[in-house]
Design an enzyme around this catalytic site. Structure first.
Site, PDB file in Angstrom:
ATOM      1  N   SER A 146       0.822  -1.211   0.000  1.00 41.21           N
ATOM      2  CA  SER A 146       0.000   0.000   0.000  1.00 41.21           C
ATOM      3  C   SER A 146       0.855   1.260   0.000  1.00 41.21           C
ATOM      4  CB  SER A 146      -0.891  -0.015   1.237  1.00 41.21           C
ATOM      5  OG  SER A 146      -1.496   1.244   1.420  1.00 41.21           O
ATOM      6  N   TYR A 169      -2.056   5.333  -4.153  1.00 36.75           N
ATOM      7  CA  TYR A 169      -3.063   6.373  -3.970  1.00 36.75           C
ATOM      8  C   TYR A 169      -2.434   7.592  -4.596  1.00 36.75           C
ATOM      9  CZ  TYR A 169      -5.912   3.781  -0.547  1.00 36.75           C
ATOM     10  OH  TYR A 169      -6.742   2.883   0.064  1.00 36.75           O
ATOM     11  N   THR A 195      -5.362   2.534  -7.337  1.00 40.01           N
ATOM     12  CA  THR A 195      -6.686   2.323  -6.722  1.00 40.01           C
ATOM     13  C   THR A 195      -7.632   3.427  -7.194  1.00 40.01           C
ATOM     14  OG1 THR A 195      -5.723   1.215  -4.825  1.00 40.01           O
ATOM     15  CG2 THR A 195      -7.898   2.188  -4.514  1.00 40.01           C
ATOM     16  N   LYS A 264      -7.298  -0.929  -9.925  1.00 37.37           N
ATOM     17  CA  LYS A 264      -7.951  -1.691  -8.843  1.00 37.37           C
ATOM     18  C   LYS A 264      -9.225  -0.961  -8.432  1.00 37.37           C
ATOM     19  CE  LYS A 264      -7.107  -3.342  -4.094  1.00 37.37           C
ATOM     20  NZ  LYS A 264      -7.758  -2.422  -3.178  1.00 37.37           N
ATOM     21  N   SER A 286     -12.766  -4.990  -7.740  1.00 41.62           N
ATOM     22  CA  SER A 286     -12.680  -4.754  -6.293  1.00 41.62           C
ATOM     23  C   SER A 286     -13.604  -3.616  -5.894  1.00 41.62           C
ATOM     24  CB  SER A 286     -11.227  -4.381  -5.932  1.00 41.62           C
ATOM     25  OG  SER A 286     -11.110  -4.048  -4.560  1.00 41.62           O
ATOM     26  N   HIS A 288     -12.930  -2.382  -2.682  1.00 41.34           N
ATOM     27  CA  HIS A 288     -12.159  -1.991  -1.489  1.00 41.34           C
ATOM     28  C   HIS A 288     -12.626  -2.785  -0.264  1.00 41.34           C
ATOM     29  CE1 HIS A 288      -9.210   1.365  -1.021  1.00 41.34           C
ATOM     30  NE2 HIS A 288      -9.316   1.045   0.259  1.00 41.34           N
ATOM     31  N   ASP A 319     -10.720  -9.197  -5.791  1.00 39.96           N
ATOM     32  CA  ASP A 319     -10.673  -9.379  -4.332  1.00 39.96           C
ATOM     33  C   ASP A 319     -12.003  -8.993  -3.715  1.00 39.96           C
ATOM     34  OD1 ASP A 319     -10.743  -6.606  -3.831  1.00 39.96           O
ATOM     35  OD2 ASP A 319      -8.615  -6.452  -3.356  1.00 39.96           O
ATOM     36  N   GLY A 320     -12.146  -9.358  -2.431  1.00 38.84           N
ATOM     37  CA  GLY A 320     -13.371  -9.050  -1.696  1.00 38.84           C
ATOM     38  C   GLY A 320     -14.134 -10.303  -1.326  1.00 38.84           C
ATOM     39  N   GLY A 321     -14.086 -10.666  -0.052  1.00 31.63           N
ATOM     40  CA  GLY A 321     -14.931 -11.746   0.452  1.00 31.63           C
ATOM     41  C   GLY A 321     -14.389 -13.149   0.291  1.00 31.63           C
ATOM     42  N   GLY A 342      -7.511  -9.651   1.481  1.00 33.75           N
ATOM     43  CA  GLY A 342      -7.109  -8.557   2.362  1.00 33.75           C
ATOM     44  C   GLY A 342      -7.205  -8.966   3.820  1.00 33.75           C
ATOM     45  N   ARG A 343      -8.411  -8.937   4.365  1.00 40.34           N
ATOM     46  CA  ARG A 343      -8.566  -9.197   5.801  1.00 40.34           C
ATOM     47  C   ARG A 343      -7.986 -10.536   6.256  1.00 40.34           C
ATOM     48  NH1 ARG A 343     -13.027  -6.623   3.944  1.00 40.34           N
ATOM     49  NH2 ARG A 343     -13.644  -4.650   4.915  1.00 40.34           N
TER      50      ARG A 343
HETATM   51  C1  LIG Z   1      -7.737  -2.472   6.901  1.00 37.76           C
HETATM   52  C2  LIG Z   1      -7.762  -2.347   5.416  1.00 37.76           C
HETATM   53  C3  LIG Z   1      -6.900  -1.448   4.820  1.00 37.76           C
HETATM   54  C4  LIG Z   1      -6.886  -1.344   3.420  1.00 37.76           C
HETATM   55  N1  LIG Z   1      -5.984  -0.511   2.828  1.00 37.76           N
HETATM   56  C5  LIG Z   1      -5.958  -0.407   1.468  1.00 37.76           C
HETATM   57  C6  LIG Z   1      -4.986   0.404   0.834  1.00 37.76           C
HETATM   58  O1  LIG Z   1      -4.148   1.025   1.473  1.00 37.76           O
HETATM   59  N2  LIG Z   1      -5.029   0.471  -0.527  1.00 37.76           N
HETATM   60  C7  LIG Z   1      -5.959  -0.206  -1.280  1.00 37.76           C
HETATM   61  O2  LIG Z   1      -5.971  -0.109  -2.504  1.00 37.76           O
HETATM   62  N3  LIG Z   1      -6.865  -1.016  -0.673  1.00 37.76           N
HETATM   63  C8  LIG Z   1      -6.879  -1.132   0.658  1.00 37.76           C
HETATM   64  N4  LIG Z   1      -7.771  -1.974   1.253  1.00 37.76           N
HETATM   65  C9  LIG Z   1      -8.642  -2.816   0.407  1.00 37.76           C
HETATM   66  C10 LIG Z   1      -7.935  -4.145   0.100  1.00 37.76           C
HETATM   67  O3  LIG Z   1      -6.864  -3.948  -0.777  1.00 37.76           O
HETATM   68  C11 LIG Z   1      -8.881  -5.154  -0.565  1.00 37.76           C
HETATM   69  O4  LIG Z   1      -9.494  -4.556  -1.676  1.00 37.76           O
HETATM   70  C12 LIG Z   1      -9.932  -5.726   0.370  1.00 37.76           C
HETATM   71  O5  LIG Z   1      -9.451  -5.880   1.670  1.00 37.76           O
HETATM   72  C13 LIG Z   1     -10.401  -7.086  -0.162  1.00 37.76           C
HETATM   73  O6  LIG Z   1     -11.444  -7.578   0.594  1.00 37.76           O
HETATM   74  P1  LIG Z   1     -11.260  -8.681   1.742  1.00 37.76           P
HETATM   75  O7  LIG Z   1     -10.694  -7.955   2.903  1.00 37.76           O
HETATM   76  O8  LIG Z   1     -12.656  -9.142   1.949  1.00 37.76           O
HETATM   77  O9  LIG Z   1     -10.341  -9.756   1.211  1.00 37.76           O
HETATM   78  C14 LIG Z   1      -7.793  -2.107   2.637  1.00 37.76           C
HETATM   79  C15 LIG Z   1      -8.647  -3.007   3.262  1.00 37.76           C
HETATM   80  C16 LIG Z   1      -8.626  -3.141   4.643  1.00 37.76           C
HETATM   81  C17 LIG Z   1      -9.535  -4.148   5.272  1.00 37.76           C
END
Ligand SMILES: Cc1cc2nc3c(=O)[nH]c(=O)nc-3n(C[C@H](O)[C@H](O)[C@H](O)COP(=O)(O)O)c2cc1C
Length: 390
Positions: A146, A169, A195, A264, A286, A288, A319-321, A342-343
């Site tokens: 990030s 960003y 992003t 993204k 995505s 986010h 991504d996501g879920g 991510g999480r």
């Molecule tokens: C705590 C947190 C911080 C994140 N920070 C960024 C970031 O700095 N840049 C970005 O593009 N996405 C960020 N994301 C989004 C993740 O890259 C990703 O799209 C998302 O977590 C995917 O979903 P998931 O957590 O269900 O796997 C963040 C997500 C979380 C949960």
């Protein structure tokens, strides 16, 4: 500037940009991998790791990590949409040898599983992105770093063997943007992930006040900005979020760096078509992780129209879920070139540092391999839409 003025300046900037970097969380001051002995075999899936992370990094950190926006409709849609898709398994196939390898931009990878960019990972563990990158290197996964990582991309590249992509960003000052790009390229990054779902900060009703509440004594650096501003603190009026950014940014990036440009945050076929028109090299479907616009479709529901539009012209990631090997299988079946989490890896980081991230990657890859065998496929390339029904 004395430190109190600097602190107030910083807090003001946080209010303005919606991003933050000084976050004291009780569990994060530990240096050991876990506070108590942990029987790793008791951690059967990523949800078990999530439970342990709550104990290790504290409830506030987990609440922040798991947060979505408003009524969490997008967040839930991401997870729930996978449950509506069923797998169509084939029988009587020799599945003793399974390969999970893929190719991405001409490079071979042992796994289709990538670590999404997540900012401020020292919130979850004191070693932050360094622990994550070491785990990614150890398990041979690609990691997206990030812009708002606590450790700079150059530090991560210096201290670990991880293969890194840089998430951008854009910032409202293109001189700063250029500096970030330069730093990423100097660190060996071949890909910049822009992003595009973040023109303003999403309405995180819980997460933001929670962060403001817990923000006080312990100061975490925003590593990528350290070379630009003292302590990485941006001057007033400058933000990492640029609400004026348009499609022209793709061309600007191409002119100002030698990296491939991935967008993204695409969730529609219209934007997929524009990504091609404006010369992007790849897409991450995505939203986010449900932290930006409320009432989105789950990303897996957006994937088919994007894949159809792109029609093989560039890699499409998602991504996501994603929480299970079956989710990875379904995303691949619906046309994803690779999938990102991510999480889940942050639960591992919060629970056990590097070891926890490795564990989460192992859990998901073990599940995926087993699911492939049970579905009757021996390579990622064999997983087509014939293997799912939605
Ligand atoms: C705590 C947190 C911080 C994140 N920070 C960024 C970031 O700095 N840049 C970005 O593009 N996405 C960020 N994301 C989004 C993740 O890259 C990703 O799209 C998302 O977590 C995917 O979903 P998931 O957590 O269900 O796997 C963040 C997500 C979380 C949960």
């Amino acid at each position: 500037m004395n430190s109190e003025i600097q602190r107030r300046h910083f807090i003001k900037w946080i209010g303005m940009s919606g991003l933050y970097m000084t976050l004291p969380i009780a569990g994060c001051i530990r240096e050991n991998e876990a506070s108590t002995e942990v029987d790793l075999t008791s951690l059967r899936n990523v949800f078990d790791v999530e439970k342990l992370s709550k104990k290790e990094m504290g409830e506030d950190a987990l609440l922040y990590l798991n947060d979505g926006v408003e009524d969490r409709l997008t967040l839930k849609a991401n997870v729930e949409a996978y449950k509506k898709i069923q797998i169509r398994a084939r029988r009587l196939i020799d599945v003793r040898n399974v390969s999970t390898g893929i190719e991405l931009f001409g490079e071979s990878w042992d796994s289709p599983l990538i670590l999404s960019p997540v900012g401020y990972q020292q919130l979850f563990h004191p070693h932050g992105e360094i622990a994550t990158a070491k785990a990614a290197a150890q398990k041979k996964h690609l990691m997206m770093v990030s812009s708002v990582a606590n450790h700079s991309i150059s530090t991560i590249a210096d201290k670990t063997q991880a293969k890194l992509w840089f998430q951008l960003y854009p910032t409202t000052d293109r001189k700063i943007t250029k500096h970030l790009l330069q730093q990423a390229e100097n660190s060996g990054c071949k890909v910049c992930v822009l992003t595009i779902d973040h023109p303003v900060l999403g309405n995180r009703e819980v997460g933001i006040p929670l962060l403001r509440k817990i923000m006080s004594t312990r100061k975490l650096k925003m590593g990528n900005f350290e070379g630009i501003f003292p302590d990485g603190i941006m001057p007033e009026g400058t933000s990492v979020i640029d609400p004026s950014m348009t499609w022209d940014m793709v061309g600007w990036l191409k002119e100002n760096c030698g990296m491939k440009i991935i967008l993204k945050g695409i969730v529609t076929k219209e934007d997929a078509a524009l990504a091609v028109e404006y010369g992007a090299d790849g897409i991450v479907v995505s939203n986010h992780g449900g932290r930006q616009l409320e009432s989105n479709l789950g990303t897996i529901e957006c994937l088919p129209e994007v894949v159809d539009e792109i029609d093989g012209r560039m890699p499409v990631m998602i991504d996501g879920g994603i929480r299970r090997g079956t989710d990875i299988f379904k995303a691949l079946a619906l046309g994803a070139t690779a999938v990102c989490i991510g999480r889940p890896f942050c639960w591992g980081l919060g629970a056990l540092g590097q070891q926890g991230v490795e564990l989460v990657l192992d859990i998901l890859m073990t599940e995926l391999k087993r699911d492939m065998q049970l579905a009757g496929v021996t390579s990622i390339q064999q997983i087509t839409k014939d293997y799912v029904r939605s």
